[in-house]
Design an enzyme around this catalytic site. Structure first.
Site, PDB file in Angstrom:
ATOM      1  N   HIS A 196       0.856  -1.198   0.000  1.00  0.00           N
ATOM      2  CA  HIS A 196       0.000   0.000   0.000  1.00  0.00           C
ATOM      3  C   HIS A 196       0.880   1.232   0.000  1.00  0.00           C
ATOM      4  CE1 HIS A 196      -3.157   2.844   1.203  1.00  0.00           C
ATOM      5  NE2 HIS A 196      -4.003   1.937   0.791  1.00  0.00           N
ATOM      6  N   GLU A 254      -7.862  -4.721  -0.005  1.00  0.00           N
ATOM      7  CA  GLU A 254      -8.466  -5.479  -1.105  1.00  0.00           C
ATOM      8  C   GLU A 254      -8.537  -6.973  -0.806  1.00  0.00           C
ATOM      9  OE1 GLU A 254      -9.708  -3.938  -3.504  1.00  0.00           O
ATOM     10  OE2 GLU A 254      -8.595  -2.099  -3.870  1.00  0.00           O
TER      11      GLU A 254
END
Ligand code: ACO
Length: 382
Positions: A261, A319
């Site tokens: 991320h 996700e």
């Protein structure tokens, strides 16, 4: 020396808003939503409570909550023109996010528009209420089925699941979806939220701001791709294949979907909330196999990423468990990003209210890098 401000690609690190809506600390792995740690709020509040919180900076009392639920339920039906548009879109097989963008835009047919606070409030209710109806109706139309109309007696999340499948969901499933929607309801000044704030800062209208935000969320760099994260788990299939499968992928220089991320350098706090919600839901369904395989894949992936990319701090992102949770709810991967929008529209509208309360039009600068002093050459001489 030039006194012009430096160019910052992507505005990275630039502070462009003050907000009470959410706070993201990527080093500590902390996400606050209106002051609540996401772990504290997401699994406990109903979606309507979280929405009220974002809009009013306080949890509602019973009367306020009932009133918001009624307002939303009353706005769920789509105008005839919206349904006709969705039918035309389904004939052309446009993507679900494009259908949501076009459908949301038609809500202007029922509104006076403008940025006055009562108009913005009415439009915000209509947008939040209509998103699930648009997404569910379109998904069914694409599958050659008739849309299922909304039910006013169901809460927001349960009604969305009902409109997708025709089945009233059990409370565990409705809770699972509410936890997801709350978890993704706001996340600092991300691209779509910034887009909404920029549009409303011109004193345009709420619907235009949210349509712009949908356009920004649609991009793969933002709306993400939870589908591929789940595909990888399915391809792995059995816990003992996790290590060789992902090792081979990393040796080929490929990325493991659902990890890494830009902001979070520790485990994304949303991954934790969603993994707890997924565990609860899969347990209630009585089949833990996919959940357990996913946990195994996660542990192996994090260990392999530390081996292949030492120092990069690649951890599980939102996700990964989004895919597991939404799949468990029976959602197809095509509606993963539109379902993200159904949660995030709470934050988008709240940011628009916040922007309007203390507005200054966004007007950054650009640095001209072209040539100067060009002279016009008549066409016949070029
Ligand atoms: N698998 C393997 N290697 C990775 C991964 C991954 N998932 N993520 C980053 N890396 C590696 C890169 O190859 C790079 O290695 P190198 O320096 O040896 O070339 C290094 O880690 C840094 O990568 P960047 O792309 O610079 O890191 P950034 O912080 O910009 O990337 C991103 C973040 C795009 C999410 C990235 O981690 C990624 O592609 N992940 C996989 C896709 C994914 O899960 N996307 C959803 C993100 S969540 C969201 O958007 C809401």
């Amino acid at each position: 020396m030039s006194d012009k401000p430096a160019f910052v690609p992507g505005l990275e690190g630039i502070v462009a808003a003050q907000t009470k809506l959410s706070s993201v600390d990527g080093q500590a792995g902390e996400l606050l939503i209106a002051g609540f740690p996401v772990e504290e709020l997401a699994g406990k509040a109903s979606f309507e409570e979280a929405l009220y919180l974002l809009w009013h900076d306080a949890l509602p009392n019973a009367e306020q909550l009932t009133s918001l639920k009624q307002e939303l339920a009353a706005q769920r039906e789509l105008p005839q023109a919206t349904l006709e548009l969705l039918r035309a879109a389904a004939r052309s097989k446009v993507a679900d996010m494009d259908a949501l963008r076009m459908g949301a835009s038609t809500l202007s047919l029922q509104t006076t528009g403008g940025a006055a606070s009562d108009a913005a409030q009415r439009d915000a209710v209509r947008l939040v209420a209509s998103f699930p109806t648009i997404v569910a109706a379109y998904r069914r139309l694409l599958g050659g089925e008739e849309p299922i109309g909304p039910r006013a007696d169901l809460d927001h999340a349960a009604n969305y699941l009902y409109m997708l499948s025709g089945q009233e969901p059990n409370p565990e499933r409705a809770r699972g979806l509410e936890t997801y929607l709350n978890t993704v309801s706001d996340h600092g000044l991300n691209a779509s939220t910034f887009t909404a704030r920029v549009i409303i800062s011109t004193q345009s209208d709420m619907i235009s701001a949210i349509v712009g935000a949908i356009g920004a969320l649609k991009g793969p760099l933002h709306g993400g791709a939870p589908g591929p994260a789940l595909d990888m788990v399915f391809e792995i299939g059995e816990p003992e294949k996790a290590e060789p499968y992902m090792r081979a992928k990393l040796e080929r220089g490929e990325r493991l979907m659902g990890f890494g991320h830009r902001v979070y350098k520790v485990r994304d706090p949303r991954a934790e909330v969603l993994s707890v919600a997924a565990e609860r839901m899969y347990r209630a369904d009585g089949d833990m196999r996919l959940y357990e395989l996913t946990r195994q894949v996660e542990q192996t992936a994090v260990a392999l990423l530390a081996e292949f990319k030492p120092g990069r701090k690649l951890q599980t992102n939102v996700e990964f468990y989004t895919a597991l949770l939404l799949h468990g709810l029976g959602l197809s991967t095509d509606v993963f990003t539109p379902t993200f929008a159904i949660g995030r529209v709470a934050g988008w509208t709240a940011h628009c209210f916040e922007q309007l309360r203390n507005n200054r039009i966004y007007r950054p600068q650009s640095v001209y890098t072209g040539v100067k002093d060009r002279r016009y050459i008549p066409l016949e001489q070029r």
